[in-house]
Every structure is written in structure tokens, then in C-alpha cells.
Design a protein around this motif. Sequence first.
Motif, PDB file in Angstrom:
ATOM      1  N   ALA B 102       0.819  -1.163   0.025  1.00 39.46           N
ATOM      2  CA  ALA B 102       0.117   0.082  -0.083  1.00 39.46           C
ATOM      3  C   ALA B 102       0.866   1.315  -0.078  1.00 39.46           C
ATOM      4  N   PHE B 103       1.995   1.203   0.883  1.00 38.06           N
ATOM      5  CA  PHE B 103       2.852   2.414   0.915  1.00 38.06           C
ATOM      6  C   PHE B 103       3.429   2.441  -0.563  1.00 38.06           C
ATOM      7  N   SER B 168       7.734  -8.670  -1.595  1.00 37.95           N
ATOM      8  CA  SER B 168       6.914  -7.516  -1.864  1.00 37.95           C
ATOM      9  C   SER B 168       7.840  -6.629  -2.828  1.00 37.95           C
ATOM     10  N   HIS B 169       8.992  -6.251  -2.445  1.00 37.53           N
ATOM     11  CA  HIS B 169       9.670  -5.255  -3.409  1.00 37.53           C
ATOM     12  C   HIS B 169       9.589  -6.005  -5.209  1.00 37.53           C
ATOM     13  N   GLY B 170       9.657  -7.207  -5.223  1.00 32.49           N
ATOM     14  CA  GLY B 170       9.546  -7.660  -6.446  1.00 32.49           C
ATOM     15  C   GLY B 170       8.248  -7.651  -7.108  1.00 32.49           C
ATOM     16  N   VAL B 171       7.191  -7.790  -6.284  1.00 41.44           N
ATOM     17  CA  VAL B 171       5.755  -7.550  -6.578  1.00 41.44           C
ATOM     18  C   VAL B 171       5.427  -6.149  -7.165  1.00 41.44           C
ATOM     19  N   VAL B 172       6.049  -5.188  -6.244  1.00 46.82           N
ATOM     20  CA  VAL B 172       6.102  -3.701  -6.477  1.00 46.82           C
ATOM     21  C   VAL B 172       6.731  -3.498  -7.913  1.00 46.82           C
ATOM     22  N   PRO B 185      -2.419 -11.419 -15.108  1.00 50.49           N
ATOM     23  CA  PRO B 185      -3.873 -11.633 -14.871  1.00 50.49           C
ATOM     24  C   PRO B 185      -4.370 -11.590 -13.437  1.00 50.49           C
ATOM     25  N   PHE B 186      -3.024 -11.035 -12.810  1.00 55.14           N
ATOM     26  CA  PHE B 186      -3.214 -11.103 -11.217  1.00 55.14           C
ATOM     27  C   PHE B 186      -3.036  -9.622 -10.668  1.00 55.14           C
ATOM     28  N   SER B 187      -3.706  -9.147  -9.700  1.00 56.09           N
ATOM     29  CA  SER B 187      -3.266  -7.722  -9.424  1.00 56.09           C
ATOM     30  C   SER B 187      -1.967  -7.942  -8.533  1.00 56.09           C
ATOM     31  N   ALA B 188      -1.267  -7.024  -8.406  1.00 57.37           N
ATOM     32  CA  ALA B 188      -0.158  -6.993  -7.349  1.00 57.37           C
ATOM     33  C   ALA B 188      -0.717  -7.408  -5.898  1.00 57.37           C
ATOM     34  N   GLU B 189      -1.575  -6.817  -5.438  1.00 56.62           N
ATOM     35  CA  GLU B 189      -2.324  -7.157  -4.095  1.00 56.62           C
ATOM     36  C   GLU B 189      -2.595  -8.767  -4.200  1.00 56.62           C
TER      37      GLU B 189
END
Lengths: 208, 208
Positions: B102-103, B168-172, B185-189
Amino acid sequence: MNEQSNARKSYHHGNLKQALVEATLALITEKGPQGFTLAEAARQAGVSAAAPYRHFKGREDLIAEVARQGYILFGDLLEHAYNNGQPTALSAFSKVGRAYLAFAKRHPGHYIAMFESGISLTGNSDLTTVSTRAMSVMTLAAEKLLAHLPASERPPAIMVSHHIWAMSHGVVELFARGAPGGRAPFSAEDLLESGTGIYLRGLGIIPE
Amino acid sequence: MNEQSNARKSYHHGNLKQALVEATLALITEKGPQGFTLAEAARQAGVSAAAPYRHFKGREDLIAEVARQGYILFGDLLEHAYNNGQPTALSAFSKVGRAYLAFAKRHPGHYIAMFESGISLTGNSDLTTVSTRAMSVMTLAAEKLLAHLPASERPPAIMVSHHIWAMSHGVVELFARGAPGGRAPFSAEDLLESGTGIYLRGLGIIPE
DNA sequence: TGTACATCAGTGAACGCGCGTTCACTGATGTAC
DNA sequence: TGTACATCAGTGAACGCGCGTTCACTGATGTAC
């Protein structure tokens, strides 16, 4: 590898395009994607600032070529690591993960051009092609791995490959290059290995 | 939020330092860490190019200040999410993970200044302090979580927090901002949630 | 409350710099006959 | 094998640009008395 010091004998360079790519790799590795300038790449190749325009549309185009070559090399390495899923889907999957990190460490210039240069895939079909191909190796490895699971507890392969991709990329960015993670008590390799290990146990691939 | 259009009445700006920080955030968010220039930040604050030197040593120093404020905010948010480990270590841990993402999404300028601007922590003790503090929240959350496990199968908390940090960093980087992962096909969340879920099951924290 | 003065936070002009890109050019190379 | 010519891959000078930074300056603010 034709640098300034390595004076050309002839008026023609002979291999300027690739020499510029290599100069770009060196510059990007050293100073980051934005520390790189066309002018300095030309200088390192021992050529006037105008010469690159015979081979590239401009600065962006040169970086895109570096990324393109990077994706091809990356795809090759991942595919080689995957080795058709032999001897087992699990070992192949692990090797792909290790190959990801090895690529990032051994070819930082390529990695940076691919993932940190702000280059956009959309609108560059060449790039899209080679990057899709590289990523598909990871997805394939995930698919084969998941085939072992009963369908009821089998998550989508793309999701799994994205998880692994994210973890790998995060490890590269944070711990592989004296980055924010700094002097962590674990090496990047150990972190990725242990992280994916725990993750695979969570998937039910590794027992106990 | 004192911009160009918002003409100063007085010779003195009154709040130039913070106005420059905010201009930097906007510029960095829009054009990346290197698209940012001191001159343009000054312009956006409605001030001459020389004015920033009354408040910052130079370009680097301004970016460092943005990162510093970012780390403080980041630490606050993580700590708030952690909520002293209440109601359970597991829920607190999950909330910290969500707060991380979220940040990054809500404060991209800060995130970029902190993790992508190439700023170095070493040699800036202020920065080191605030970043250490933020990261320690993640480690603490991991520690409390692991306390549930028998010592024999309890990995080091720092390792676990680094795993989660990396994922987390990778997803961001890959999926949160129209980045290379593109239209996944998937959101980051979803990705982060499912990824950490599988990981925690692998740790033995979540049963079955 | 008024005044003298020190300090602060701006200005604007100037600097040197290196960049990306364009252009007319020219030397080297390749090819048709 | 030689020659004429087209094409290719460089040159070097020039451009406009915006940047970071410095400097002497000045208007605004704060304070001692």
C-alpha cells in the motif's frame, strides 16, 4: 570489445554496432541506466558522436537493442537450466531459479537495461517477443512442477511463476548488488534458495 | 502544495523547503528518479533556480531528504499496521505485508526515492537510522510470528523478513506500476497475498 | 512603540558543461562490366 | 585484371538546450534597546 585505446586501423570500424552495445553494457553497469550517454558510448568505441546514428535511431534505440540481446541471452540460459524438465520437474525448476540470479549477477548491464532502464515493451514488438519467450520458460517450469499436485490444490502456473519471478527480482535488487539490503547476513543465493524452498514446501511440492 | 500557479504574495516563500520536497515527489513519480532536475523542482515551487541552495546542498541532498521523509512515513505505516502484534502475530504479519504494498502504491515518489534513486545509505547516518528503523518492524513481525514454531524448525527471523521484503519489492517493481510484468492476470495485491500465503504454509505457520 | 541594524531567504545574471541530434562532407568498400 | 561508379560508414563542426552551481545583490523579517 573494440575500445578507444584499441585504435582502429581503418576509417571504418568494422563492428561498430556491437561495439556500441558493449560500451553501453559497461557504462550502464558502472553508472546506472541514466548515467549512460550516447556520446560517451561513442567515445568508448573510439568513434565520433555522430557515428552511432548510422546504426541506431538514437539513445533509446541503443538501450532497447541491449535489452533485446539481454532477453535472448536470458531466455537461452533459462532454457538451458530448465533442460526440458530433466531429470525431474523439481530439480529443473530449482535450476531455473538459480539461473535467474546467476544471469542478473553475471550480466548486470543486460539486467539493468531489461528491468531498470524504464524501457517500455509496448510498442516494441521485437522486445515483446524475446521477453515473452524468456518468461515462458519460467511458466513452463512451474507448470510441469505443478502437474505433480492433485488438481484440487493446484494453483495457476502463471501465478506461481510470478511469485518466483517477484522473489527472484526482489533478491536481485535488494541483495545482489550492494543495494539497500546492504551487508545482509545472508548471500543473495542463500536467500533465494531458502525462500523458494519454503515456498515450494508451502505448495506441497516438498514434503514435511 | 505551493505551486507555480499559486503565486506567492511575498518575497519570501515561507515554506520553500517542504515545497521543494513535494515538487520532487511529483517529478519523480512522473518521470522517474533521473527525469528529476533541481531546476524544474524550483520552477514548480515558483522560485528561481538558485533558491534551493538556501535549503539543500544540491540535487543529491534534496533527493536524500525525500527518501528520509519516505522512510519515516514508511516506518510509521508499518508500525501502525503491525499494531504491537495484535490481535495475533499472524494477522499482524499479514497486515505489515499489505502495508508495504500500500505504501509503494500510495507514495510512489517516496518509494522510488528510497529504493530506485541510486541513493546510498552508507555515508548518510540520518538515512541509515530511519531505514533501519523501518526495516526492523518487518523483522520484529517475523520474530513474533516464528515464536509459534518449535525451535528446531524455526528459521532466523531476519531471513524470513528478507524473504518477504524481496517478494514484496519484486511485486511492486514488476506488477504494481504498469512495469515489465505488464497486464498480468493477477493484481499486485493478489499476487503478494497468495505468495506470502504459500510461503507461510511452507514455514508451517498456516496448517494443512 | 519606534528605530537601527543584523540576519535571512530570496533574485537574476552568468558560467561552463556535456548532451542529443543534424548536416554536408569524404574516405573506404563493393560491384558491374 | 582494371576501371568507373554507387553505396556505405565514418567525420567534424555546429546547433540549441537545459542543467547545476556560484555570485553579488536586495527585499523582508526579526530583534535589541
